[in-house]
Design an enzyme around this catalytic site. Structure first.
Site, short mmCIF file in Angstrom:
data_model
loop_
_atom_site.label_atom_id
_atom_site.label_comp_id
_atom_site.label_asym_id
_atom_site.label_seq_id
_atom_site.Cartn_x
_atom_site.Cartn_y
_atom_site.Cartn_z
CB SER A 286 -0.97 0.32 1.48
OG SER A 286 -1.62 -0.90 0.75
CD GLU B 35 2.02 0.39 13.18
OE1 GLU B 35 1.21 -0.20 14.46
OE2 GLU B 35 1.13 -0.66 12.43
#
Lengths: 654, 654
Positions: free
Chosen positions: A368, A389
């Site tokens: 993506s 993350e």
């Protein structure tokens, strides 16, 4: 006297220094420092291969003090060893015992929590916000692997700190990447700030967890020199990364600190003599010889065995079309329609072609974010960080400390998940580049849980702060409107030292820029010129605003259209441009407030002669099948821009 | 036909609906949905005790779909069961199969990722940003315990998602709090978005990890009805919380989806018939009888057995001095010197005295945030979340969904660690109150790793967005200057529905307000009145600005001093006040930009006749022994305010 006796003696001596410096500073964490006295002594006087006279030596073993508040014990050892401090080699000098009394002083490099950026280069990253050190260590270890270096990285983590989820993200990452050059030490002193550490973080439970996570975990007495030495001797000689769970005593050796909760409290000056005597006794119990510890051994390699990285400003970038072609986007460019995230992917690959120390990290969304283009070309420099993350951002901080230029990638929404890790990287002055895709409302169908809506405000706040040169901003934000802009903004990010953030969008958009358009830090581009008002916007909204400018023209309103592709923006130049555009500005954003609108309003308000108003996302978005529907729902569609511009002009100025 | 056959048949039927709705929507995650077909069928048609006709029933079992992208399978089941949708009971109607084709449509409640706030009340929290659902479930479970309710909470978590550290924070928290009414299901289909899931998240590794974390973990075939039923039957009958590791197939039953990577991609319309036939065959293999599943059983209790919470606006708060006295702060008030964080602690205790559904959460710093005052008075409503801020915020979102008013506490710096969790709570429209202590530079010695410097910009961004009533802001920020203000701001936060953020400081400061001073949403207080310029500030900086106003007076400059204790601020009233103060404003902040300065600049820039300039923290702070030294270093000391005010007046206006 056995080495054990010398170790006890040194641990006690360092403990005394830690006590004194925190008392003199009037704050600090002596009890935490004492719990690490033996482990730190073993590492810094015996086990680690480094040169206190050259903390910048790139082949040296590294220590990451994740529980940053325990730092006085490291300062004590470093002063005792004559370790060198200073922001760089030109300002270097040896730390002295007298310096220790300056702990936490305005003029001292001895910060309350470690920070290399203030001049303590023995460390690689600012710590103190807990749970981030193991990730930093992973980044340092990846850097070592890329360097073909044998250096090792030791991390000290508190037991209460081990509650932070990021620690477990890092443990997974290190196993995935087989980083057996990392050693994680858990300091189990059983007390946090407000009370006892949970049984979930007890030494046996932690040991079991670490084993289940695939580490070789050993639980040891953290004040027993012989067993400490034995445990550390295994590092680098195991198939699995080694974790040491050290059972320690908070306030070791000091009677008074063993009573009640002394977390984060220094002893009063009056209590120092008794405390020092208590530590002397603890040392004396181990023996009385004058034998000394060996001191650290030299780094395992010489500097010249390590790669030398070229200056990122020295390379020449290929023309836009060539780079896109090489990234597999030739057909899309031909059609004149591609997403900024796509162009970024090809630009990142180009950066990797040009510079051997550009690396990329992604959180399971490389198809993506289009970092897949980079990954295919430079697989050894692409790190799949999976869905974690926080770890990803701190790993990047570690890679930056190891001399690499990491690009950190995910959806913009998910990067803000690592808000504190980003801030800590900034405190370190890490040279990392964050790129958030799928930003703003235009994402559409997936809904607000996937949209970056806060990201502009967040990074804009950093861009208001000055860097250490007192001239350039701490952080620059880029927000390209098309593929050409995305390419050039990527180039600017590579050339700039320090944190940058780039925001890309999901939808394919027309290419509006000539490939040779000039983009520069602080710059903006005027896409249309009119005298009635200026519309200032960036990214995807440039395309919506273009339509609005055309619609306004049909109503005889001539608008200037400004693509503010970067923040901070040159205030003087923008002020002039707005003045020329009629002195009235409408700022349009597809995110929540506090971003571009705030930045332009501050510029306008300084003059007192410009009117400016922001039109940004006015409600929490929801799902919709087209970007247009959502823009309208959230109050920033084309018609709403037109209506707002007309209302703004209809309202009398001052 | 065995129940197994009926289950297979239903799973296949739901799978067909999931396929069709994603194809019609043109986006979505059919393959993830299919991997959960049997587990969801078992839960929603058999195991869970709830009433599809009344999703608001407070005693019903709850389902948290942490991997929100798999939601089509739940929508399918809910439509088949005639489940009720709507924002509230007044707008309720049954979901139909025809509605499913509206997935992700602007007018549909069927969001791309679950969100109760858009009208799907079967869920309690917006999900889709991964790793947060187990924490929400823990909050719901705490609420159930406080309610003396026997309801259970089921959470579906993806295997790739299990990489998020927050999941491991939640697992610890649930064990610490013995929340055996939570059941965590891990959906191990082995594929993420960009590729295979790491071996660190394989079913055997996850099972081992969960056991090490103290859970009763079982690994099962997630498409085998009998073993699914057996595994779920254990929930609530174990000393340890139960985790089910379900080995599943991504794209179960559909040949085409089993090839290549179909993550997040719907089938083309042309492929639907073959896919549906494939699912029919899968169902047929299990048998052919027309027997039906039992359907869900009723909630374990009636509504009247649960506590009723009073309206927080209906209670009368005691006078300030009385509340401080009751919180143990009588002597400090007597002396006229106390920190805003202290006064907040006593105010929170008061809120707890007045309202049985006010609860507090803290991250191992209750002796610093002064929530210890609340904890001592209301131990059963105080939740020690340890050092894991992300989990803490999402637990609060769960408590809010269960009808409680949670106050979430830590250092301001560490709350921003949960930035994404805060945003997800906002998307849910959760009624949570966040209070960040030790904000700004005045913290001093501990250094920037402990200072809230981004918090104002972050929460200000939310305050620019409107809530569902299109009138009040989504989020209000409070920033009290003294103990009186802290008391009244706490009171306002309790009375307001929706997210609030309050920022407190470490140092003790003089009490400057009369106890009966009026504080209100959107308000500000004028502390000094002068005609040359206005200084606008808040919190600790009010005290520094007071000195600056005195120093300016000695230079014959008369400044108005405005305490902007809340954001958003009444723009009209503030604009008028600034006009009266000479039309020139200096905004002063002890944090990075994008906060109060941005908000006031936007107000000034709208008028085009006011000048405004912000003086905020200009560099990354470091340690220093006094607040004053640091304020000066960062450019916001008293003298710098004075100099800046003079320079602003010396510069000619428009």
């Amino acid at each position: 006297m056995s080495p054990s006796a010398a170790m006890h003696k040194k641990a006690a001596a360092l403990g005394k220094l830690a006590l004194r410096m925190t008392t003199r500073a009037g704050s600090g964490h002596p009890s935490s420092a004492l719990s690490l006295a033996h482990v730190v002594t073993h590492l810094m006087y015996h086990h680690m291969r480094y040169d206190p006279a050259n903390p910048w030596h790139p082949a040296a073993d590294r220590l990451v003090l994740s529980e940053g508040h325990a730092v006085p014990i490291v300062y004590a050892a470093y002063a005792d060893l004559g370790g060198v401090i200073g922001r760089d080699a030109d300002h270097a000098r040896a730390l002295t015992e007298a310096d220790l009394d300056g702990l936490r002083d305005l003029d001292s490099v001895l910060e309350g929590h470690p920070n290399p950026a203030e001049g303590f280069p023995f460390f690689d990253a600012a710590t103190g916000s807990l749970g981030q050190g193991l990730s930093v260590a992973a980044g340092l270890a990846l850097g070592a692997r890329l360097d073909h270096s044998r250096r090792r990285v030791y991390v000290l983590i508190g037991d209460g700190e081990a509650r932070e989820g990021q620690v477990w993200e890092a443990l997974d990452f290190i196993v995935d990447n087989k980083l057996t050059n990392v050693c994680a030490v858990f300091n189990c002193n059983m007390y946090g700030q407000a009370g006892e550490v949970s049984q979930q973080q007890s030494a046996p439970r932690l040991t079991a967890k670490l084993e289940a996570f695939g580490w070789k975990a050993t639980s040891i007495n953290g004040h027993e020199p012989a067993v400490i030495a034995e445990a550390f001797a295994r590092v680098g000689y195991s198939e699995r990364p080694v974790a040491i769970v050290a059972r320690t005593v908070k306030g070791w050796g000091v009677e008074e600190l063993l009573q009640g909760n002394w977390h984060g409290k220094p002893l009063p000056e009056s209590a120092l003599p008794a405390a020092e005597a208590s530590l002397d006794q603890a040392a004396a119990r181990a023996g009385n010889s004058a034998e000394k510890l060996s001191g650290p051994t030299a780094p395992a390699q010489t500097i010249d065995t390590l790669p030398h990285h070229p200056d990122p400003r020295s390379v020449e970038w290929p023309p836009f079309a060539e780079a896109m072609q090489a990234g597999g986007l030739g057909a899309a460019v031909e059609k004149g329609q591609l997403a900024t995230r796509q162009a970024y992917g090809a630009a990142l690959k180009t950066a990797g072609d040009l510079l051997p120390h550009v690396v990329a990290l992604d959180g399971d969304v490389s198809n993506s974010t289009f970092t897949a283009i980079f990954a295919a070309a430079h697989p050894e420099r692409f790190f799949e960080c999976k869905i974690a993350e926080q770890n990803m951002v701190s790993v990047a901080a570690g890679l930056s400390a190891a001399g690499y230029i990491p690009f950190v990638n995910s959806f913009a929404k998910f990067l803000t998940r690592a808000a504190d890790q980003v801030e800590m990287a900034n405190i370190t002055r890490a040279n990392i580049k964050l790129v958030g895709s799928h930003a703003g409302i235009s994402l559409g169908a997936d809904g607000p849980s996937q949209m970056g809506l806060l990201d502009v405000a967040f990074f804009q706040a950093f861009s208001t702060v000055l860097g250490d040169d007192r001239e350039t901003p701490l952080c620059r934000c880029y927000h390209p409107a098309d593929a050409v802009a995305a390419y050039h903004c990527t180039r600017l990010m590579v050339a700039q030292t320090g944190m940058c953030y780039m925001r890309t969008h999901r939808p394919a958009v027309p290419v509006i820029y000539d490939p040779d358009t000039r983009f520069e830090p602080g710059g903006f581009n005027t896409l249309e010129t009119g005298g009635n008002l200026a519309i200032v916007t960036a990214g995807y909204m440039v395309h919506v605003a273009k339509e609005a400018v055309e619609a306004l023209a049909r109503k005889k309103i001539r608008a200037t259209l400004i693509d503010a592709y970067t923040l901070p923006i040159d205030a003087l130049r923008l002020g002039r441009a707005l003045q020329q555009a009629g002195g009235v500005a409408l700022i349009v954003e597809d995110n929540y407030g506090g971003g571009l609108g705030a930045a332009v309003a501050e510029i306008a308000a300084r003059t007192g002669s410009l009117r400016a108003e922001t039109l940004c996302c006015q409600r929490i978005p929801k799902s919709a099948r087209t970007a247009e529907e959502l823009l309208n729902l959230c109050g920033v569609g084309c018609k709403q821009i037109v209506d707002h511009a007309r209302a703004l002009l209809a309202r009398p100025g001052p």
